[in-house]
Design an enzyme around this catalytic site. Sequence first.
Site, short mmCIF file in Angstrom:
data_model
loop_
_atom_site.label_atom_id
_atom_site.label_comp_id
_atom_site.label_asym_id
_atom_site.label_seq_id
_atom_site.Cartn_x
_atom_site.Cartn_y
_atom_site.Cartn_z
CD GLU A 66 -36.99 -1.16 12.14
OE1 GLU A 66 -36.36 -0.36 12.63
OE2 GLU A 66 -37.44 -1.04 10.94
CB ILE A 339 -26.74 -10.48 9.44
CG1 ILE A 339 -26.21 -10.00 10.86
CG2 ILE A 339 -27.20 -11.98 9.55
CD1 ILE A 339 -27.33 -10.02 11.92
CD GLU A 340 -30.54 -8.30 4.73
OE1 GLU A 340 -31.63 -8.36 4.94
OE2 GLU A 340 -30.02 -7.08 4.27
#
Length: 435
Positions: A66, A339-340
């Site tokens: 987060e 996603i990374e």
Amino acid sequence: MPTLRLLLDWTLYRLALLLAAPLIPLRLLWRGRRERGYWRHWGERLALGPAPVTGALWIHAVSVGEMRAAQPLINALRAAHPDAPVLLTCMTPTGRATAEALYGDFAHIVYLPYDYAGSMRRLMRRVRPRVGILMETELWPNLIHAAVRAGAPLVLANARLSERSARGYARLPALTRACLARVAVVAAQTGADAARLEKLGAASVHVTGNLKFDIAPPAAQLELGAAWKAKWGRRPVLLAASTREGEEVLLLRAFAETVPADVLLVLVPRHPQRFDEVAGLIEAAGLAYRRRSLLDGELDPQTRVLLGDSLGELFAYYAACDVAFVGGSLAPLGGQNLIEAASVGRPVLVGPHTFNFEEATRLAIEADAALRVDDADGLLKNALKLLNDAPTRARMGEAGLAFAARHRGAAVRVAAFISPLLASGAGRSRPGRPD
């Protein structure tokens, strides 16, 4: 009847807090045996001591994921409101370390107190934030009540809510509805997240996309990954990133039995307190290994596994690999952020359990940037196919880059909802450090 149900829910919640109170110091002491950060800053967990700042843009991000996801939003808000001080709160030592690494040159960083009414009232009275941003799904009743009473509008940013989590919140329906009704803006990642939040009682809900798409791979880490790849002898590299409990044993067993000796497995556990535990699992599997933290020069060709026991280098690991498996998905843990890996242009493999990243995983698979496997044997089988098929790897990597680029823009959309709240709150509190 609704008032009676709310009273009952509040009573159950307060009773749970009361019963948990004696266990909190024991938990901190126990967790601190493996992660010493839990033994420090206890006063902050009760909102004791001097206020770090007043009149701030306040962002709460519970831990590492987060805190990283907040980066593009923080950058957008600081560009629009350069004079607003920034307060970051978190719950874990690794989240605090991530905040210090990313924002330590400008932000005030403290632990969020536990959700007791007195602690939250004390925090809001001391800090007096202009606006509060709660990352993803941080619904703490006493926090929300204290913030609203202090005049701080709240935003639930990058909000996500799986069906499993929604069922959990639905056990206290009146309390959940009362909390969500007091949130000024809910910026949901997907339409499904928005629908579940609205069903539980959220009012002003908007689908803004996933902030994690807006995180650009740092150039320095891409260069570091390329340098590692050269030092590792340019061997085929399979990365197992963000692995969780129960996954490493399955993965190491299948790797030892089925994978040729020239393939290097780079194993990066999700939680740093498990580094030593995972090292023991590698030894038990009979595989020669090295630790990233102890590796200076080139890697011995006999090394089968490199243990990624370093923090803040995940993009470098992705840049150094040929194929990436994203953990937390072989076991029913909900998966981690893929996603990374896609944004670095690497083909991605995930297991069957990805409910925490349901939409991103589905879109990546539909874009041919990722493949889903059923188990550890299927993972190694598909990884070997990709390692021996350069054209398919290149095609999946290009698809991953396009997939990541196509879904950017969430930070600007979320900031557009927050900026008016931040501007309207400028007169309520005087920014800067207190006396």
